[in-house]
Design a protein around this motif. Sequence first.
Motif, PDB file in Angstrom:
ATOM      1  N   LYS A  31      27.807  35.003  35.266  1.00  0.00           N
ATOM      2  CA  LYS A  31      26.609  35.248  34.450  1.00  0.00           C
ATOM      3  C   LYS A  31      26.974  35.521  32.991  1.00  0.00           C
ATOM      4  N   LEU A  32      28.055  36.272  32.786  1.00  0.00           N
ATOM      5  CA  LEU A  32      28.474  36.585  31.417  1.00  0.00           C
ATOM      6  C   LEU A  32      28.891  35.314  30.680  1.00  0.00           C
ATOM      7  N   GLU A  33      29.622  34.442  31.368  1.00  0.00           N
ATOM      8  CA  GLU A  33      30.038  33.179  30.753  1.00  0.00           C
ATOM      9  C   GLU A  33      28.836  32.295  30.433  1.00  0.00           C
ATOM     10  N   LYS A  34      27.863  32.276  31.338  1.00  0.00           N
ATOM     11  CA  LYS A  34      26.646  31.488  31.116  1.00  0.00           C
ATOM     12  C   LYS A  34      25.885  32.008  29.891  1.00  0.00           C
ATOM     13  N   ALA A  35      25.745  33.326  29.788  1.00  0.00           N
ATOM     14  CA  ALA A  35      25.024  33.919  28.655  1.00  0.00           C
ATOM     15  C   ALA A  35      25.741  33.630  27.336  1.00  0.00           C
ATOM     16  N   ALA A  36      27.072  33.778  27.334  1.00  0.00           N
ATOM     17  CA  ALA A  36      27.846  33.525  26.113  1.00  0.00           C
ATOM     18  C   ALA A  36      27.706  32.071  25.663  1.00  0.00           C
ATOM     19  N   LYS A  37      27.719  31.159  26.640  1.00  0.00           N
ATOM     20  CA  LYS A  37      27.584  29.735  26.326  1.00  0.00           C
ATOM     21  C   LYS A  37      26.181  29.420  25.823  1.00  0.00           C
ATOM     22  N   ASP A  38      25.161  29.908  26.520  1.00  0.00           N
ATOM     23  CA  ASP A  38      23.766  29.605  26.158  1.00  0.00           C
ATOM     24  C   ASP A  38      23.421  30.156  24.772  1.00  0.00           C
ATOM     25  N   LEU A  39      23.933  31.347  24.457  1.00  0.00           N
ATOM     26  CA  LEU A  39      23.604  31.988  23.183  1.00  0.00           C
ATOM     27  C   LEU A  39      24.624  31.679  22.086  1.00  0.00           C
ATOM     28  N   ASN A  40      25.667  30.925  22.458  1.00  0.00           N
ATOM     29  CA  ASN A  40      26.729  30.547  21.528  1.00  0.00           C
ATOM     30  C   ASN A  40      27.340  31.775  20.849  1.00  0.00           C
ATOM     31  N   ILE A  41      27.716  32.748  21.683  1.00  0.00           N
ATOM     32  CA  ILE A  41      28.330  33.985  21.189  1.00  0.00           C
ATOM     33  C   ILE A  41      29.769  34.058  21.690  1.00  0.00           C
ATOM     34  N   LYS A  42      30.681  34.306  20.780  1.00  0.00           N
ATOM     35  CA  LYS A  42      32.106  34.409  21.134  1.00  0.00           C
ATOM     36  C   LYS A  42      32.602  35.856  21.133  1.00  0.00           C
ATOM     37  N   GLU A  43      31.776  36.759  20.631  1.00  0.00           N
ATOM     38  CA  GLU A  43      32.133  38.189  20.616  1.00  0.00           C
ATOM     39  C   GLU A  43      31.655  38.796  21.933  1.00  0.00           C
ATOM     40  N   VAL A  44      32.589  39.175  22.808  1.00  0.00           N
ATOM     41  CA  VAL A  44      32.221  39.617  24.156  1.00  0.00           C
ATOM     42  C   VAL A  44      32.979  40.894  24.512  1.00  0.00           C
ATOM     43  N   ALA A  45      32.228  41.905  24.972  1.00  0.00           N
ATOM     44  CA  ALA A  45      32.814  43.199  25.308  1.00  0.00           C
ATOM     45  C   ALA A  45      32.460  43.585  26.738  1.00  0.00           C
ATOM     46  N   ILE A  46      33.239  44.522  27.287  1.00  0.00           N
ATOM     47  CA  ILE A  46      32.874  45.145  28.555  1.00  0.00           C
ATOM     48  C   ILE A  46      32.862  46.653  28.352  1.00  0.00           C
ATOM     49  N   ALA A  47      32.045  47.344  29.152  1.00  0.00           N
ATOM     50  CA  ALA A  47      31.932  48.800  29.033  1.00  0.00           C
ATOM     51  C   ALA A  47      31.521  49.377  30.380  1.00  0.00           C
ATOM     52  N   GLY A  48      31.681  50.677  30.530  1.00  0.00           N
ATOM     53  CA  GLY A  48      31.325  51.343  31.771  1.00  0.00           C
ATOM     54  C   GLY A  48      32.506  51.507  32.697  1.00  0.00           C
ATOM     55  N   GLY A  49      32.329  52.295  33.746  1.00  0.00           N
ATOM     56  CA  GLY A  49      33.416  52.657  34.642  1.00  0.00           C
ATOM     57  C   GLY A  49      34.142  51.490  35.274  1.00  0.00           C
ATOM     58  N   VAL A  50      33.401  50.441  35.661  1.00  0.00           N
ATOM     59  CA  VAL A  50      34.029  49.299  36.324  1.00  0.00           C
ATOM     60  C   VAL A  50      34.856  48.473  35.332  1.00  0.00           C
ATOM     61  N   SER A  51      34.640  48.683  34.028  1.00  0.00           N
ATOM     62  CA  SER A  51      35.452  47.960  33.035  1.00  0.00           C
ATOM     63  C   SER A  51      36.897  48.447  33.038  1.00  0.00           C
ATOM     64  N   ALA A  52      37.175  49.523  33.801  1.00  0.00           N
ATOM     65  CA  ALA A  52      38.559  49.962  33.979  1.00  0.00           C
ATOM     66  C   ALA A  52      39.285  49.119  35.024  1.00  0.00           C
ATOM     67  N   ASN A  53      38.539  48.286  35.764  1.00  0.00           N
ATOM     68  CA  ASN A  53      39.143  47.470  36.823  1.00  0.00           C
ATOM     69  C   ASN A  53      40.154  46.482  36.237  1.00  0.00           C
ATOM     70  N   SER A  54      41.369  46.485  36.781  1.00  0.00           N
ATOM     71  CA  SER A  54      42.452  45.681  36.201  1.00  0.00           C
ATOM     72  C   SER A  54      42.191  44.178  36.322  1.00  0.00           C
ATOM     73  N   ALA A  55      41.584  43.749  37.421  1.00  0.00           N
ATOM     74  CA  ALA A  55      41.315  42.320  37.604  1.00  0.00           C
ATOM     75  C   ALA A  55      40.231  41.833  36.638  1.00  0.00           C
ATOM     76  N   LEU A  56      39.213  42.662  36.408  1.00  0.00           N
ATOM     77  CA  LEU A  56      38.159  42.311  35.447  1.00  0.00           C
ATOM     78  C   LEU A  56      38.746  42.206  34.044  1.00  0.00           C
ATOM     79  N   ARG A  57      39.630  43.122  33.690  1.00  0.00           N
ATOM     80  CA  ARG A  57      40.280  43.080  32.384  1.00  0.00           C
ATOM     81  C   ARG A  57      41.121  41.816  32.222  1.00  0.00           C
TER      82      ARG A  57
END
Length: 338
Positions: free
Chosen positions: A257-283
């Motif tokens: 979903k994040l990749e789809k949103a970035a592509k549709d809105l043509n945004i290259k600046e992408v961040a993650i936040a919140g407790g699950v953003s500590a997950n090593s695989a997501l990083r």
Amino acid sequence: MSDSIILGIESSCDDTSAAIIKGNSILSNIAANQEIHKEYGGVVPELASRAHQQNIIPVVEKSILKANIQQNAISAIGFTRGPGLLGSLLVGTSFAKSLAMSLDVPLIEVNHLQAHILAHFIDDANPVPPKFPFLCLTVSGGHTMIVLVKDYFDMEIIGKTIDDAAGEAFDKIGKIFDLDYPAGPIIDRLAKEGNPDAFKFNKPKLDNYDYSFSGIKTSVLYFIQKEIKKNPDFIKENMNDLCASVQKCIIEILMNKLEKAAKDLNIKEVAIAGGVSANSALRKVMQDNHEKLGWNIYIPKFEYTTDNAAMIAMVAQLKFERGEFTDLRTTAISKYDL
């Protein structure tokens, strides 16, 4: 950025935290965790609020001591007004109001979800802060959403979970595996030794940017029930592979979903936040997308991912500069729109 010194207080769930910020620089960030909830497999609201009452004075005192400031140097007090557990929020709100009144300094209310996102602007959160506009995948035990951040206080939720949050999915699946609470960090650790392609689980099919995680939980439950009938030791014998496979599935749901949103809105600046953003695989997937998709990625330091007062202090600092204060009539609220 001003040289004002702000005390931030966070008590939205089961962590009591206090931080001191000067400008954008964190001088202290202290947290007291509540171990008692492990016995119950989840946060018990009544026990959480009682623990906050016990922890808040020593945590605030320690944050002031570590910051090496005098109490009368504090310019304002920021606190989490919501969203969160009402009993927990009431403790932080009441304490912040009382201290602000005794010190005769302004009071600043903070939205917990805004704080997760704006933690990226703390001096040492990233090498450089995100540029507006940016997308922020805000993902924790209670919330999962994609936020279009146009300015510090101009944010639009373009996708959110329609049922469980990603963190809830990790914890509920962890319960199926008989893992301790919170299960997310345990699954992350065990997954490092497992094969992420060992098992396949169902993914939701939603057309927009919204999420759903109840389906994977049910998929895992039925799969485990079926396998245990054949082999009662199935979970124990396949724990690492199960954790790796579940983690891969949840992260793919998040990233698609994040990749789809970035592509549709043509945004290259992408961040993650919140407790699950500590997950090593997501990083790691975020790092891969920096290479693969040309994203400028922003991944905060571990200490700014889980619930912490540094992020509350950061928002309070931004509001202090704008003169956005609240008064003593303010009350804690369990639901607080972004």
